[in-house]
Write an enzyme that holds these catalytic residues in place. Structure first.
Site, short mmCIF file in Angstrom:
data_model
loop_
_atom_site.label_atom_id
_atom_site.label_comp_id
_atom_site.label_asym_id
_atom_site.label_seq_id
_atom_site.Cartn_x
_atom_site.Cartn_y
_atom_site.Cartn_z
N GLU A 1 0.85 -1.19 0.00
CA GLU A 1 0.00 0.00 0.00
C GLU A 1 0.89 1.24 0.00
OE1 GLU A 1 -3.08 0.12 3.00
OE2 GLU A 1 -2.91 2.31 3.18
N GLU B 1 -2.76 11.61 2.95
CA GLU B 1 -3.65 11.32 4.07
C GLU B 1 -3.59 12.50 5.02
OE1 GLU B 1 -4.47 6.98 5.53
OE2 GLU B 1 -2.29 7.26 5.43
#
Length: 360
Positions: free
Chosen positions: A248, A253
């Protein structure tokens, strides 16, 4: 000097590997008669032409194209090791196009064979510039539902994603819509299918994936405690390998409980969950202004940027999952392990995206 040394070390290793490969398929010469019939190759010469090379553009015109002119006495075939690929040819003219953007130096090893399998080898290198090109993009310039040829959706309750999220992901226009030149993913406080919030999670799985290159999003972030917008990637093999073996890459974010801070992280086996492979950078006015969040990904590294300012470099290697195709994800979560406590006064918030682009 270090760069030159690394190149030569790499060339030496590749030469050794190549010689082993070539030796394993070459024929021995046990008699003088065979030597007379098939004299050993000699006088190997390799000339490299960089297409578009001038005094002003010594690394070429950006096409990444080179032409090799190979000559050798008593040779009938050739093998070329270039860009970690082995090419077998019979012509003395060979054309290759590099695709990784930027200016890089590549070792080239050429071996010339006679009919009996005897060979000689020569190594050289080329310094070449490859211009950045768009591989895939969505400019979100058509009002209405996002382009279904580019995006699909994960739908369902947030606690099904492993982060204890609070939202229910839908593909309703209330939660995801293109209008006035931007994509809008909207989190809403409402009772829906047993959840207290709704939002959307879009992904290119099964529609587009890529290996190496630059992925970037130009976005304006939502406001409110508990919001958790993200732009990230997962390995194409997630259905068979599972997470975190698939890998990932989190490019963007941010959480409303700690505004104006971007987190970029990587998750892999043994380094998932609270991963040590992470860094943050301050992004002023991230909820009122658009900023560009990007990752440049190669076999050697993954570099993270905000507005073209590098703030984190991850050293990639063959032992990581980050050497396969990945697909893209855009979502706005609520609460959960990372999003934290939702502001009791929260009603709705919007993650606004101007574009998503992927380059070579």
């Amino acid at each position: 000097m270090k760069k030159i040394k690394n190149i030569m070390n790499r060339a030496g290793i590749l030469t050794f590997i190549l010689l082993l490969i070539f030796q394993s398929c070459s024929s021995s010469n046990d008699g003088s008669d065979e030597g007379a019939v098939n004299p050993a190759p000699s006088n190997l010469s390799v000339q490299v032409e960089v297409v578009g090379k001038t005094a002003a553009t010594p690394e070429g015109d950006g096409s990444g194209k080179i032409n090799l002119k190979i000559t050798a006495s008593n040779a009938v075939s050739y093998k070329v090791l270039i860009d970690n690929q082995l090419k077998e040819i019979t012509s003395t003219d060979f054309t290759y196009t590099f695709t990784a953007s930027g200016t890089k130096t590549y070792p080239i090893i050429v071996s010339a064979y006679n009919a009996a399998g005897q060979f000689i080898s020569s190594s050289t290198s080329v310094n070449i510039f490859v211009a950045r090109k768009i591989l895939w993009q969505d400019e979100f310039d058509v009002d209405g539902t996002p382009d279904t040829s580019k995006w699909g959706y994960n739908t369902g309750t947030g606690d099904g994603w492993g982060n204890n999220e609070l939202e229910y992901y839908t593909n309703r226009p209330e939660n995801v819509i293109v209008s006035n030149g931007t994509l809008k993913i909207k989190a809403i406080k409402e009772e829906y299918m047993g959840s207290h919030y709704t939002s959307a999670r879009m992904l290119t799985k099964g529609k587009f994936s890529f290996k190496y290159g630059r992925a970037e999003v130009r976005a304006k972030l939502p406001v409110g405690g508990g919001t958790w917008p993200a732009f990230w990637m997962l390995g194409d093999n997630i259905d068979t390998a599972g997470w975190p073996l698939c890998g990932e890459v989190d490019i963007l974010e941010s959480v409303g409980n700690n505004p104006n801070v971007n987190h970029s992280s990587l998750h892999s086996p043994g380094r998932s969950g609270n991963t040590p492979d992470t860094a943050t950078t301050t992004v002023p006015n991230s909820a009122t202004e658009f900023h560009v969040y990007a990752a440049d990904w190669s076999a050697e590294s993954i570099k993270f940027y905000v507005d073209d300012k590098l703030f984190y470099t991850y050293a990639n290697s063959a032992s990581t999952p980050f050497n396969q195709k990945f697909f893209l994800i855009l979502n706005l979560a609520m609460g959960g392990n990372f999003g934290g406590t939702v502001d009791p006064n929260f009603t709705n918030a919007t993650f606004e995206v101007d574009y998503v682009r992927v380059y070579n």
